[in-house]
Each structure stands twice: as structure tokens, then as C-alpha cells.
Design a protein around this motif. Sequence first.
Motif, short mmCIF file in Angstrom:
data_model
loop_
_atom_site.label_atom_id
_atom_site.label_comp_id
_atom_site.label_asym_id
_atom_site.label_seq_id
_atom_site.Cartn_x
_atom_site.Cartn_y
_atom_site.Cartn_z
N LYS A 168 17.18 -17.04 15.52
CA LYS A 168 18.40 -16.95 16.17
C LYS A 168 18.66 -15.43 16.96
O LYS A 168 19.26 -15.24 17.79
CB LYS A 168 19.63 -17.15 15.23
N ASN A 169 18.01 -14.54 16.30
CA ASN A 169 18.32 -12.94 16.55
C ASN A 169 17.12 -12.54 17.55
O ASN A 169 17.04 -11.46 17.78
CB ASN A 169 18.15 -12.38 15.19
N ASP A 170 16.49 -13.67 17.94
CA ASP A 170 15.23 -13.25 18.85
C ASP A 170 14.35 -12.21 18.38
O ASP A 170 13.94 -11.20 19.22
CB ASP A 170 15.69 -12.92 20.25
N GLN A 171 13.77 -12.11 17.12
CA GLN A 171 13.08 -11.23 16.44
C GLN A 171 11.85 -11.76 15.76
O GLN A 171 11.82 -12.71 14.93
CB GLN A 171 13.97 -10.28 15.36
N GLU A 172 10.83 -11.20 16.08
CA GLU A 172 9.50 -11.56 15.08
C GLU A 172 9.75 -11.10 13.63
O GLU A 172 10.38 -10.09 13.20
CB GLU A 172 8.42 -11.13 15.79
N PRO A 173 9.58 -12.28 12.75
CA PRO A 173 9.66 -11.74 11.58
C PRO A 173 8.40 -10.91 10.85
O PRO A 173 7.33 -10.89 11.29
CB PRO A 173 9.71 -13.11 10.55
N LEU A 180 7.14 -4.38 6.05
CA LEU A 180 8.52 -4.00 5.38
C LEU A 180 9.11 -2.52 5.55
O LEU A 180 10.39 -2.44 5.09
CB LEU A 180 8.61 -4.93 3.97
N THR A 181 8.29 -1.73 5.60
CA THR A 181 8.61 -0.33 5.81
C THR A 181 8.67 0.25 7.27
O THR A 181 8.97 1.22 7.48
CB THR A 181 7.30 0.75 5.01
N ASP A 182 8.52 -0.77 8.14
CA ASP A 182 8.73 -0.84 9.44
C ASP A 182 10.23 -0.59 9.89
O ASP A 182 10.96 -1.41 9.62
CB ASP A 182 8.13 -1.87 10.56
N PRO A 183 10.64 0.66 10.67
CA PRO A 183 11.90 0.48 11.09
C PRO A 183 12.57 -0.72 11.72
O PRO A 183 13.81 -0.81 11.81
CB PRO A 183 12.01 1.71 12.13
N ALA A 184 11.81 -1.66 12.30
CA ALA A 184 12.29 -2.85 12.82
C ALA A 184 12.90 -3.78 12.14
O ALA A 184 13.76 -4.32 12.18
CB ALA A 184 11.19 -3.49 13.54
N TYR A 185 12.58 -3.51 10.59
CA TYR A 185 12.91 -4.29 9.65
C TYR A 185 14.05 -3.53 8.62
O TYR A 185 14.19 -3.99 7.43
CB TYR A 185 11.96 -4.90 8.55
N LYS A 186 14.42 -2.27 9.32
CA LYS A 186 15.44 -1.36 8.17
C LYS A 186 16.80 -2.28 7.77
O LYS A 186 17.29 -2.97 8.72
CB LYS A 186 15.97 -0.31 9.07
N ASP A 187 17.09 -2.13 6.52
CA ASP A 187 18.03 -2.89 5.93
C ASP A 187 18.14 -4.31 6.12
O ASP A 187 19.11 -4.99 5.95
CB ASP A 187 19.36 -2.39 6.71
N LEU A 188 16.91 -5.09 6.25
CA LEU A 188 16.69 -6.45 6.22
C LEU A 188 16.39 -7.08 4.80
O LEU A 188 16.31 -8.17 4.81
CB LEU A 188 15.85 -6.77 7.36
N THR A 189 15.77 -6.23 3.91
CA THR A 189 15.22 -6.87 2.69
C THR A 189 15.97 -6.58 1.54
O THR A 189 16.56 -5.56 1.18
CB THR A 189 13.60 -6.02 2.57
N VAL A 190 15.91 -7.48 0.48
CA VAL A 190 16.43 -7.55 -0.57
C VAL A 190 15.25 -7.97 -1.75
O VAL A 190 14.83 -8.84 -1.49
CB VAL A 190 17.74 -8.36 -0.86
N ILE A 191 15.38 -7.21 -2.88
CA ILE A 191 14.24 -7.24 -3.74
C ILE A 191 14.86 -7.42 -5.29
O ILE A 191 15.70 -6.31 -5.52
CB ILE A 191 13.31 -6.12 -3.58
N PRO A 192 14.73 -8.18 -6.04
CA PRO A 192 14.93 -8.11 -7.47
C PRO A 192 14.24 -6.80 -8.11
O PRO A 192 13.13 -6.67 -7.97
CB PRO A 192 14.68 -9.36 -8.04
N ASP A 221 8.76 4.69 0.80
CA ASP A 221 8.79 4.44 2.43
C ASP A 221 9.99 3.04 2.41
O ASP A 221 10.58 3.03 3.28
CB ASP A 221 7.54 4.05 3.10
N LEU A 222 9.69 2.17 1.49
CA LEU A 222 10.50 0.86 1.29
C LEU A 222 11.92 1.28 1.09
O LEU A 222 12.81 0.47 1.68
CB LEU A 222 10.05 -0.23 0.10
#
Length: 368
Positions: A168-173, A180-192, A221-222
Motif C-alpha cells: 500500500k505504501n509502495d515500499q519494499e519490505p 532493520l537498521t537501515d534508515p528506510a525502515y526507521k520507526d517501523l519495527t516493534v520487538i518484544p 544501531d537498531l
Amino acid sequence: MNRALRTTLATITALTLTGAASCTLLADDGDDSGETKIEATDGVDPADAIAGTTVTLVTHDSFNLPKKLIRQFQKDTGATLKIRPSGDAGKLTNALALSQSNPIGDVAFGVDNTFASRAVDEDVFATYAAELPGSAEKLRLDGDAGDKLAPIDQASVCVNVDTAWFEKNDQEPPTSLDDLTDPAYKDLTVIPGAATSSPGLAFLLATIAEYGDDWPDYWTDLVGNGAELTEGWTDAYYGGFTGGGDGDRPIVVSYDTSPAFTVDKKTGETTTAALLDTCFRQVEYAGVLENAKNPVGGQAVVDWLLSPEVQAALPDNMYVFPVDDSVALPKEWAKFAQQPTEPYEVSADDISEHRAEWLTEWTDIVSR
């Protein structure tokens, strides 16, 4: 462990059976006063030895089996089964260790391979070498631990992505841990969290297996890339993940089974994916507690958890793979619950020797 979209067993409903073998499933009230130790007697069938007694099963909060299976266990044994939820696997293990001399139950389920060594070192479990399905032998722990803990289920902790969100957001996962440390995925990860959650600890171990002594740099970095940490899997998957609830993060640490439970009814396709190159295998065990008041009842529960009926119920109710390979899996699993061929591994000895050190360092990093 307890799984992807698994239902948390917040409370235990009282179930009353009628007839001569009548018995009840009870929520634990924490009061075990007045109980006397029940021992098997030579020549007496174990089922007869526990008839009319109470067996307390201590487990993680995600334990969930069909009520009809629990009623059948009670009917077959004549015993009352009391379920005592005790948090995630880490909290469960801690509670069992702290109560070792006066245990809070007779049998425990949910200590996994990331915490098993601590439980064994603390003499939490008594010796009971349960008879395993042949396919489960490869999951038996080494040494004395193998005669104390029986493998009940297994699944792999993996990074999961909401593929629908990325489309939907036209972005490669992302496809790897590095991503997961790439700025392209900043603020997109949630981890227990690793200190409070068994999948969180499994994910930490995956990063240790991948990066070796450099794992602290990876976590720095994560966290610097905006990864959000939660207390447990439920908070991460249902609270933070876009694919599991109302969250705003399309990347989550979950399980290889999770995509089988996010299938769109209209399209018949899953809306999430597990990244199979990021996985750490998790095995959950059951064992009779040392100093239990009803050890014979505890043995009966371990055998019941290994029975074909319970093993067959695990995928749909706790979203894990049974250890009995002869059990048929739900049809969606063949397509969507794919297992990694080469999951990350950290030896039980290394986990036992370094767990406290790793968690202390991890806590320091994420608290900065």
C-alpha cells in the motif's frame, strides 16, 4: 513460549462435569494450604492414584487448549486440573525458580530452550523421562535435562512483515536483520523485550548468532533506528504491529507460523510474511516440579500434553507446530506456515553461561 494470533488465556472458567467421574477445571487462587503429597503406590494404577485429587499446571499466559480436551483428561483421570498462568516464559521460569522448595504447582509447561538451562540448574524439575513420539527425540535436551523436560511444541521466532502495508505504501519490505537498521525502515519495527519475553530473548540470540561479539553494535544501531520495545509478544503483535491489530509498525518479531493466521478471506492469501533467514528455533517443554505435592498427577499431565489429541490441537489453539510429526496440520499451514531450513542456533551451554551477562548488556543498551 507461549503464538501468532494465539488467544491469551486471561482467566480460567469453571467447568463442571456431571456423573461419577465429575471434576472441575479451576482458576488458581494461589492457596495450596492443607494439601498433602500424593505418591504412587506399588501395584496401583497411576490413574487410580490421582482420582479425586487436584493437579496444578503452572504455565505461561498464552496456554490455550479446547475445553473438551481438558474435560476428557479430567474424566479419564478423575482428577481436577487447576491452571495457574504465570506470565511469559521468562516470568514463568523465574517464578518456578523462586518457589523451588515449595512449588506453586505440580507440573509446568512453557519453559523453552532459552530458559531451560536456568530451570534445570535451579533444580526446578524432577526426573520423569516421558515417552516421546519418535519425531520428538531430536528435540530432547542433552544430559540430565532430557530426563526432566519433555518437548511439547516448537516454532521459530522470526521477523515478520505486513506485506499489505508495504504494498500500500509502495515500499519494499526488509529481507534481513541488517535491513532493520537501515534508515528506510526507521520507526517501523516493534520487538518484544529480551528480558521479559521468550520470543524477545530468542530474537536477541538470533542477533548474537549472526553478529557474534559485535551484537551490541547491532542493537545500538537498531534502537537508534527507532525500534520500539514492548514487555511481551502480545503487546508487540497486537498493540504495535499493523498486521496484528491497530498498531503503526509494519515490522514485528513474531513466529514462522504467524502468516497462516493472517489469511484474507476474500483473496485466500496471507497479508504477512515471516523472513525465514532471521529465525531462531524455540521449543517449549513440560516437566514435573521437584517437591510437587502431586507428582503422579504431574506425570499424567505431561503424558496428556504428548497425546495425539493434544498434539493435534496445538496448531489451531496455540499456533505452534506439534512435536509429533504424525499429526495432521491445518491445510493453511502447508502454504503459509513455512519453517526455516537453517535457523540460527546458540548452544544450551552458551545460553546457560552467558544469558545473565547478555541480558545485562542488552538492558544497558536499550535503556540509554
